[in-house]
Design an enzyme around this catalytic site. Structure first.
Site, short mmCIF file in Angstrom:
data_model
loop_
_atom_site.label_atom_id
_atom_site.label_comp_id
_atom_site.label_asym_id
_atom_site.label_seq_id
_atom_site.Cartn_x
_atom_site.Cartn_y
_atom_site.Cartn_z
N CYS A 1 -33.09 -8.88 -29.38
CA CYS A 1 -33.47 -7.82 -30.35
C CYS A 1 -34.61 -8.18 -30.46
O CYS A 1 -35.94 -8.71 -29.94
CB CYS A 1 -32.39 -8.54 -31.19
SG CYS A 1 -32.31 -7.12 -33.20
N CYS B 1 -35.66 -7.28 -34.43
CA CYS B 1 -36.06 -7.82 -35.23
C CYS B 1 -37.66 -9.41 -35.79
O CYS B 1 -37.85 -8.82 -36.33
CB CYS B 1 -35.22 -7.90 -36.11
SG CYS B 1 -33.89 -8.97 -36.01
N CYS C 1 -34.22 -2.95 -36.33
CA CYS C 1 -34.19 -3.83 -34.74
C CYS C 1 -34.27 -2.91 -34.18
O CYS C 1 -34.15 -3.50 -32.74
CB CYS C 1 -31.94 -4.59 -35.10
SG CYS C 1 -32.21 -5.22 -35.80
N LYS D 1 -20.64 -6.17 -35.05
CA LYS D 1 -21.74 -7.33 -35.86
C LYS D 1 -21.61 -6.22 -37.09
O LYS D 1 -22.01 -5.00 -36.80
CB LYS D 1 -23.17 -6.90 -35.29
CG LYS D 1 -23.89 -7.09 -35.85
CD LYS D 1 -25.51 -7.64 -34.46
CE LYS D 1 -26.44 -8.83 -36.32
NZ LYS D 1 -28.04 -8.55 -34.94
N ARG E 1 -32.65 -15.43 -41.97
CA ARG E 1 -33.60 -13.79 -41.94
C ARG E 1 -34.81 -14.99 -41.99
O ARG E 1 -35.92 -14.54 -42.21
CB ARG E 1 -33.20 -13.11 -42.67
CG ARG E 1 -32.67 -12.19 -41.80
CD ARG E 1 -31.89 -10.79 -42.69
NE ARG E 1 -30.69 -10.07 -41.39
CZ ARG E 1 -30.21 -9.08 -42.35
NH1 ARG E 1 -30.61 -8.71 -43.79
NH2 ARG E 1 -28.96 -8.57 -41.54
N GLU F 1 -16.24 -0.12 -31.12
CA GLU F 1 -17.32 -0.57 -30.22
C GLU F 1 -17.52 -1.54 -29.23
O GLU F 1 -18.03 -1.84 -27.97
CB GLU F 1 -17.82 -1.71 -31.63
CG GLU F 1 -18.90 -0.86 -32.50
CD GLU F 1 -19.32 -0.24 -33.05
OE1 GLU F 1 -20.07 0.11 -31.11
OE2 GLU F 1 -20.58 0.85 -32.88
N LYS G 1 -19.19 -11.01 -34.95
CA LYS G 1 -20.25 -11.62 -35.57
C LYS G 1 -20.17 -10.83 -37.16
O LYS G 1 -20.42 -9.36 -37.14
CB LYS G 1 -21.33 -11.58 -34.80
CG LYS G 1 -22.55 -11.82 -35.86
CD LYS G 1 -23.74 -11.94 -35.36
CE LYS G 1 -25.02 -11.89 -36.16
NZ LYS G 1 -26.01 -11.91 -35.87
N SER H 1 -25.32 -17.81 -40.29
CA SER H 1 -26.05 -18.98 -41.10
C SER H 1 -25.83 -18.88 -42.22
O SER H 1 -25.22 -20.28 -42.83
CB SER H 1 -27.94 -18.48 -41.34
OG SER H 1 -27.62 -17.09 -41.13
N TYR I 1 -24.09 -23.35 -35.60
CA TYR I 1 -25.41 -24.46 -36.10
C TYR I 1 -24.45 -26.14 -36.66
O TYR I 1 -25.79 -26.60 -36.39
CB TYR I 1 -26.22 -23.91 -37.43
CG TYR I 1 -26.17 -22.14 -37.45
CD1 TYR I 1 -27.87 -22.45 -36.39
CD2 TYR I 1 -25.85 -21.23 -37.36
CE1 TYR I 1 -27.93 -20.92 -36.13
CE2 TYR I 1 -26.55 -20.63 -37.26
CZ TYR I 1 -27.20 -20.11 -36.98
OH TYR I 1 -28.41 -19.00 -37.01
#
Ligand code: PBG
Length: 326
Positions: free
Chosen positions: A121, A123, A131, A196, A206, A234, A249, A275, A314
């Site tokens: 990506c 971003c 992005c 997404k 972020r 998609e 996601k 996250s 995570y």
């Protein structure tokens, strides 16, 4: 006397052995992918405040996390880069000496048994935080495709085992596949962040990756959370363009999407437990309102039960340790 034909669900819940025998869903650490953040420097390990247990590291420290991932039997790691400087087009994303490329090479050299996946990506590399390429405040689809393809090739060249585009531009899987094939990486799989959503749950990421858009938001390219049929379109588009695996996601707020994608497609399905989903439960646990281990296990198992083959989380290390202890 109650009717003996009643369903007596409790009979098979009486001992841990019986419960184990009839358990429908299991999750082994080999299905988990650990996100790692790499930045320039040496000997650096900086905790991310909004993601307890997650650090940003320099490449030398990154290698320790890679070694731990192997030792714990994780399926792999996915690498995100925080470059030293950013520009309008995100050129750090495809630089041969870019931070992710350095991270990949460090991991491949030190951890021969580690599977290294990269997030593709722009971003984290653009000064505006979007992005793709911006023109008059709007992200330009087609001019971005070539830059994404270049980025994917540079990751493969540095040694990535799989690339995972997360930008949500239309047509990117075809561009990336073609570029990989042309450059001699026909063997490198593409895992598409296919469905997404524009989610509030990316906030802590972020912070970690320094990738909040300076202006506007990502609703012009990421999916509207209200839609589910669109997710199938998609995914179909990415399958048609040659994706080897597809991702949904976030995960917990989109279990229905994971379930539908699993039912409709026979490719491997990944889910990104993002996250904010992690941070919310961690915050509850830190306040003593939730039991971290129990909540973690329940959350990850729900994603697996919905149909995910792979889970990006995570918690990968914590879960693997818990799994090992039984
Ligand atoms: C990059 C990217 C993002 C995440 C993964 N890849 C951020 C975003 O789209 O804003 C989020 C992961 C997370 O929240 O854990 N486009």
């Amino acid at each position: 006397m109650p009717d003996p034909t009643f369903f007596r669900g409790r009979r098979l819940r009486r001992t841990s052995g019986l419960r184990s025998l009839v358990r429908e869903t299991r999750l082994d650490p080999g299905r988990l992918i650990l996100p790692l953040f790499v930045e320039e420097g040496e000997g650096l390990r900086r905790p991310v405040p909004s993601l307890p247990g997650v650090d940003r590291t320099s490449p030398d420290e990154l290698v320790r996390d890679g070694e731990e991932a192997v030792e714990l039997g994780l399926g792999g790691v996915i690498l995100f880069g925080i470059p030293g400087s950013k520009d309008e087009v995100g050129s750090g994303a495809w630089a041969d000496d870019g931070i992710v490329q350095k991270g990949i090479r460090a991991l491949r050299a030190a951890c021969p048994n580690l599977t290294v996946i990269t997030d593709v990506c722009l971003c984290e590399y653009t000064d505006h935080g979007h992005c793709g390429v911006l023109e008059e405040g709007e992200v330009q689809n087609d001019p971005t495709l070539e830059l994404l393809a270049r980025t994917a090739v540079s990751h493969a060249r540095a040694g990535a085992h799989m690339v995972a585009p997360s930008d949500m531009m239309d047509g990117r899987i075809a561009s990336i596949r073609e570029a990989l094939d042309t450059e001699g990486f026909g063997h490198t799989p593409v895992m598409s962040y296919a469905a997404k959503y524009a989610s509030a749950f990316y906030g802590p990421f972020r912070d970690a990756a320094d990738s909040t858009p300076a202006q506007g938001d990502r609703r012009g390219y990421q999916m509207d959370p209200t839609n589910s049929r669109e997710a199938l379109r998609e995914v179909q588009a990415d399958v048609d363009q040659g994706a080897d695996a597809v991702m949904v996601k976030p995960a917990l707020a989109y279990l229905d999407i994971i379930h539908q994608v699993r039912a409709r497609f026979d490719l491997p399905v990944a889910a990104y437990h993002v996250s904010g989903e992690y941070a919310a439960i961690m915050a509850g646990a830190q306040k003593g309102w939730l039991d971290e281990a129990a909540a973690m296990t329940e959350a990850l198992l729900s994603i697996r039960r919905a149909g995910a083959d792979m889970i990006l989380t995570y918690w990968a290390r914590q879960y693997a340790r818990l799994h090992r202890e039984g």
